[in-house]
Design a protein around this motif. Structure first.
Motif, mmCIF file in Angstrom:
data_model
loop_
_atom_site.group_PDB
_atom_site.id
_atom_site.type_symbol
_atom_site.label_atom_id
_atom_site.label_comp_id
_atom_site.label_asym_id
_atom_site.label_seq_id
_atom_site.Cartn_x
_atom_site.Cartn_y
_atom_site.Cartn_z
ATOM 1 N N LEU A 21 0.815 -1.213 0.000
ATOM 2 C CA LEU A 21 0.000 0.000 0.000
ATOM 3 C C LEU A 21 0.848 1.262 0.000
ATOM 4 O O LEU A 21 0.527 2.257 -0.662
ATOM 5 C CB LEU A 21 -0.925 -0.015 1.231
ATOM 6 N N ASP A 22 1.963 1.245 0.737
ATOM 7 C CA ASP A 22 2.777 2.462 0.830
ATOM 8 C C ASP A 22 3.414 2.833 -0.512
ATOM 9 O O ASP A 22 3.763 3.996 -0.734
ATOM 10 C CB ASP A 22 3.856 2.310 1.911
ATOM 11 N N GLN A 23 3.563 1.849 -1.440
ATOM 12 C CA GLN A 23 4.135 2.156 -2.758
ATOM 13 C C GLN A 23 3.139 2.860 -3.676
ATOM 14 O O GLN A 23 3.526 3.419 -4.705
ATOM 15 C CB GLN A 23 4.638 0.876 -3.422
ATOM 16 N N LEU A 24 1.878 2.833 -3.310
ATOM 17 C CA LEU A 24 0.869 3.494 -4.124
ATOM 18 C C LEU A 24 0.765 4.988 -3.812
ATOM 19 O O LEU A 24 0.389 5.777 -4.681
ATOM 20 C CB LEU A 24 -0.509 2.844 -3.896
ATOM 21 N N GLN A 25 1.089 5.368 -2.613
ATOM 22 C CA GLN A 25 0.916 6.758 -2.219
ATOM 23 C C GLN A 25 1.807 7.675 -3.065
ATOM 24 O O GLN A 25 3.024 7.477 -3.152
ATOM 25 C CB GLN A 25 1.258 6.949 -0.724
ATOM 26 N N ASP A 26 1.172 8.661 -3.709
ATOM 27 C CA ASP A 26 1.860 9.668 -4.542
ATOM 28 C C ASP A 26 2.575 9.078 -5.768
ATOM 29 O O ASP A 26 3.419 9.742 -6.377
ATOM 30 C CB ASP A 26 2.878 10.463 -3.713
ATOM 31 N N ALA A 27 2.237 7.854 -6.132
ATOM 32 C CA ALA A 27 2.898 7.229 -7.273
ATOM 33 C C ALA A 27 2.400 7.836 -8.589
ATOM 34 O O ALA A 27 1.213 8.149 -8.740
ATOM 35 C CB ALA A 27 2.637 5.729 -7.271
ATOM 36 N N GLN A 28 3.339 8.001 -9.538
ATOM 37 C CA GLN A 28 2.986 8.399 -10.901
ATOM 38 C C GLN A 28 2.639 7.128 -11.658
ATOM 39 O O GLN A 28 3.483 6.240 -11.819
ATOM 40 C CB GLN A 28 4.163 9.110 -11.571
ATOM 41 N N VAL A 29 1.414 7.028 -12.119
ATOM 42 C CA VAL A 29 0.937 5.792 -12.710
ATOM 43 C C VAL A 29 0.402 6.047 -14.127
ATOM 44 O O VAL A 29 0.317 7.190 -14.580
ATOM 45 C CB VAL A 29 -0.171 5.154 -11.834
ATOM 46 N N ILE A 30 0.039 4.961 -14.787
ATOM 47 C CA ILE A 30 -0.545 5.029 -16.127
ATOM 48 C C ILE A 30 -1.977 4.504 -16.037
ATOM 49 O O ILE A 30 -2.207 3.387 -15.557
ATOM 50 C CB ILE A 30 0.263 4.190 -17.134
ATOM 51 N N VAL A 31 -2.923 5.327 -16.487
ATOM 52 C CA VAL A 31 -4.343 5.018 -16.325
ATOM 53 C C VAL A 31 -5.004 4.846 -17.693
ATOM 54 O O VAL A 31 -4.863 5.709 -18.568
ATOM 55 C CB VAL A 31 -5.059 6.144 -15.555
ATOM 56 N N LEU A 32 -5.715 3.727 -17.860
ATOM 57 C CA LEU A 32 -6.597 3.554 -19.020
ATOM 58 C C LEU A 32 -7.935 4.176 -18.636
ATOM 59 O O LEU A 32 -8.658 3.641 -17.788
ATOM 60 C CB LEU A 32 -6.737 2.077 -19.366
ATOM 61 N N ALA A 33 -8.249 5.313 -19.274
ATOM 62 C CA ALA A 33 -9.322 6.169 -18.762
ATOM 63 C C ALA A 33 -10.642 6.070 -19.512
ATOM 64 O O ALA A 33 -11.635 6.634 -19.054
ATOM 65 C CB ALA A 33 -8.855 7.634 -18.761
ATOM 66 N N ASN A 34 -10.678 5.397 -20.663
ATOM 67 C CA ASN A 34 -11.949 5.375 -21.400
ATOM 68 C C ASN A 34 -12.593 3.990 -21.441
ATOM 69 O O ASN A 34 -13.180 3.587 -22.441
ATOM 70 C CB ASN A 34 -11.815 5.974 -22.807
ATOM 71 N N LEU A 35 -12.482 3.271 -20.318
ATOM 72 C CA LEU A 35 -13.287 2.071 -20.106
ATOM 73 C C LEU A 35 -14.606 2.469 -19.456
ATOM 74 O O LEU A 35 -14.678 3.494 -18.759
ATOM 75 C CB LEU A 35 -12.550 1.078 -19.202
ATOM 76 N N LYS A 36 -15.627 1.664 -19.665
ATOM 77 C CA LYS A 36 -16.898 1.933 -19.000
ATOM 78 C C LYS A 36 -16.754 1.682 -17.501
ATOM 79 O O LYS A 36 -16.007 0.801 -17.061
ATOM 80 C CB LYS A 36 -18.003 1.041 -19.574
ATOM 81 N N SER A 37 -17.454 2.465 -16.715
ATOM 82 C CA SER A 37 -17.404 2.310 -15.254
ATOM 83 C C SER A 37 -17.895 0.927 -14.849
ATOM 84 O O SER A 37 -18.791 0.359 -15.486
ATOM 85 C CB SER A 37 -18.268 3.379 -14.587
ATOM 86 N N ARG A 38 -17.275 0.392 -13.803
ATOM 87 C CA ARG A 38 -17.668 -0.922 -13.285
ATOM 88 C C ARG A 38 -17.915 -0.838 -11.788
ATOM 89 O O ARG A 38 -17.198 -0.143 -11.069
ATOM 90 C CB ARG A 38 -16.568 -1.958 -13.551
ATOM 91 N N ASN A 39 -18.921 -1.565 -11.367
ATOM 92 C CA ASN A 39 -19.201 -1.649 -9.936
ATOM 93 C C ASN A 39 -18.386 -2.792 -9.349
ATOM 94 O O ASN A 39 -18.571 -3.954 -9.724
ATOM 95 C CB ASN A 39 -20.698 -1.887 -9.709
ATOM 96 N N MET A 40 -17.478 -2.457 -8.469
ATOM 97 C CA MET A 40 -16.599 -3.468 -7.880
ATOM 98 C C MET A 40 -16.850 -3.523 -6.379
ATOM 99 O O MET A 40 -16.363 -2.690 -5.603
ATOM 100 C CB MET A 40 -15.133 -3.155 -8.184
ATOM 101 N N CYS A 41 -17.679 -4.506 -6.006
ATOM 102 C CA CYS A 41 -18.044 -4.709 -4.596
ATOM 103 C C CYS A 41 -18.596 -3.445 -3.960
ATOM 104 O O CYS A 41 -18.189 -3.045 -2.863
ATOM 105 C CB CYS A 41 -16.850 -5.233 -3.802
ATOM 106 N N GLY A 42 -19.489 -2.784 -4.695
ATOM 107 C CA GLY A 42 -20.165 -1.613 -4.159
ATOM 108 C C GLY A 42 -19.486 -0.295 -4.433
ATOM 109 O O GLY A 42 -20.021 0.767 -4.088
ATOM 110 N N VAL A 43 -18.326 -0.304 -5.062
ATOM 111 C CA VAL A 43 -17.608 0.936 -5.391
ATOM 112 C C VAL A 43 -17.505 1.054 -6.912
ATOM 113 O O VAL A 43 -17.085 0.107 -7.590
ATOM 114 C CB VAL A 43 -16.204 0.961 -4.763
ATOM 115 N N LYS A 44 -17.881 2.206 -7.440
ATOM 116 C CA LYS A 44 -17.828 2.441 -8.886
ATOM 117 C C LYS A 44 -16.400 2.798 -9.282
ATOM 118 O O LYS A 44 -15.844 3.807 -8.844
ATOM 119 C CB LYS A 44 -18.783 3.559 -9.262
ATOM 120 N N SER A 45 -15.824 1.955 -10.134
ATOM 121 C CA SER A 45 -14.444 2.156 -10.581
ATOM 122 C C SER A 45 -14.445 2.780 -11.964
ATOM 123 O O SER A 45 -15.123 2.296 -12.876
ATOM 124 C CB SER A 45 -13.703 0.815 -10.611
ATOM 125 N N ASN A 46 -13.679 3.854 -12.140
ATOM 126 C CA ASN A 46 -13.664 4.637 -13.381
ATOM 127 C C ASN A 46 -12.290 4.616 -14.052
ATOM 128 O O ASN A 46 -11.644 5.648 -14.214
ATOM 129 C CB ASN A 46 -14.074 6.084 -13.099
#
Length: 283
Positions: free
Chosen positions: A164-189
């Motif tokens: 978890l600590d490696q995620l904080q403030d990390a510069q990442v690559i995001v695939l941004a034009n997928l349709k939103s998905r409900n993942m265990c009650g949380v909408k992932s975009n």
């Protein structure tokens, strides 16, 4: 010029290795043309019709002359040196050789995977906050700055692979034009892109190069090939299965650089890489 005329003469006498002439008279006429072509490089030539007409049997050759002109010449029947070149064009292969740059451009234009990859909206992101999903032990929830007015909420199944600590403030690559998905009650975009080995036992986040700006769109290829086209909509991505078509071709190379085929993934600050997984898969 000499090579062209020689080939043209041979083509008059034979095509696909078979003689064109079916009689002694026809052969003599073809021989006249052969002599004409063979000598035309080294002297001023008369019109071919004049040579044939000078023959004692010119009247019997006239139909053959007209037939030959129709068969081998595009131009009018004035057989000048320019006319020989025109005739040669009918029976010679195109000798134009594309330059290496033209060949490369043609290959790229014909690369459907790169074209499909250009429809993906892959961006630089910065993780502002990350925490464990309260309803799923294998999921993180991240708030990611993708250069938009509000951070994106993204769920990723990285608990087994990335502390978890490696995620904080990390510069990442995001695939941004997928349709939103409900993942265990949380909408992932969106999706964080990662590299993995063949067994999927080791997984690493793709990293944007230092100096990359959140929201900048990724492209594939050279520095001069930055995307100019608009990305596809999430509905188009799903309907046309664009991500499914591109994903098998996304890899890391021997230098850990992410790429589609031979086209490296980059931002204006440099190449997108993973930490250590060489020749891995990207998804």
């Amino acid at each position: 010029m000499a090579a062209t005329v020689s080939f043209s003469a041979a083509a008059v006498l034979a095509r696909n290795g078979k003689p064109l002439c079916r009689s002694v008279k026809t052969f003599c006429f073809r021989r006249t043309i052969f002599n004409y072509f063979s000598s035309s490089c080294t002297r001023n030539v008369k019109p071919l019709s004049a040579i044939v007409n000078s023959s004692s049997s010119s009247s019997s050759f006239s139909p053959l002359l007209e037939s030959t002109q129709r068969r081998f010449c595009r131009s009018a029947p004035s057989e000048t040196a320019a006319g020989i070149n025109t005739a040669a064009e009918d029976v010679t292969l195109d000798s134009t050789v594309s330059s290496p740059t033209e060949v490369e451009e043609e290959k790229e234009e014909e690369d459907p995977i790169k074209k499909s990859a250009a429809a993906l909206d892959i961006r630089v992101g910065k993780i502002l906050k990350a925490w464990l999903h309260p309803e799923a032990d294998s999921l993180y929830i991240e708030e990611v700055d993708c250069g938009e007015p509000e951070p994106r909420t993204i769920c990723s199944g990285l608990v087994k692979y990335v502390p978890l600590d490696q995620l904080q403030d990390a510069q990442v690559i995001v695939l941004a034009n997928l349709k939103s998905r409900n993942m265990c009650g949380v909408k992932s975009n969106g999706m964080l892109l990662c590299a993995s080995d063949a067994s999927h036992e080791n997984v690493e986040l793709l990293q944007a190069p230092e100096g990359s700006i959140p929201g900048e769109r990724i492209w594939f290829g050279t520095e001069d090939e930055k995307n100019s086209s608009e990305p596809a909509s999430p509905n188009q991505i799903q309907k046309k299965k664009i991500w499914e078509a591109v994903k098998p071709h996304m890899k890391t190379d021997s230098s850990c650089v992410a790429a589609v085929g031979v086209h490296p993934m980059r931002t204006s600050a440099g190449l997108v890489v993973c930490k250590s997984l060489r020749d891995g898969n990207v998804s």
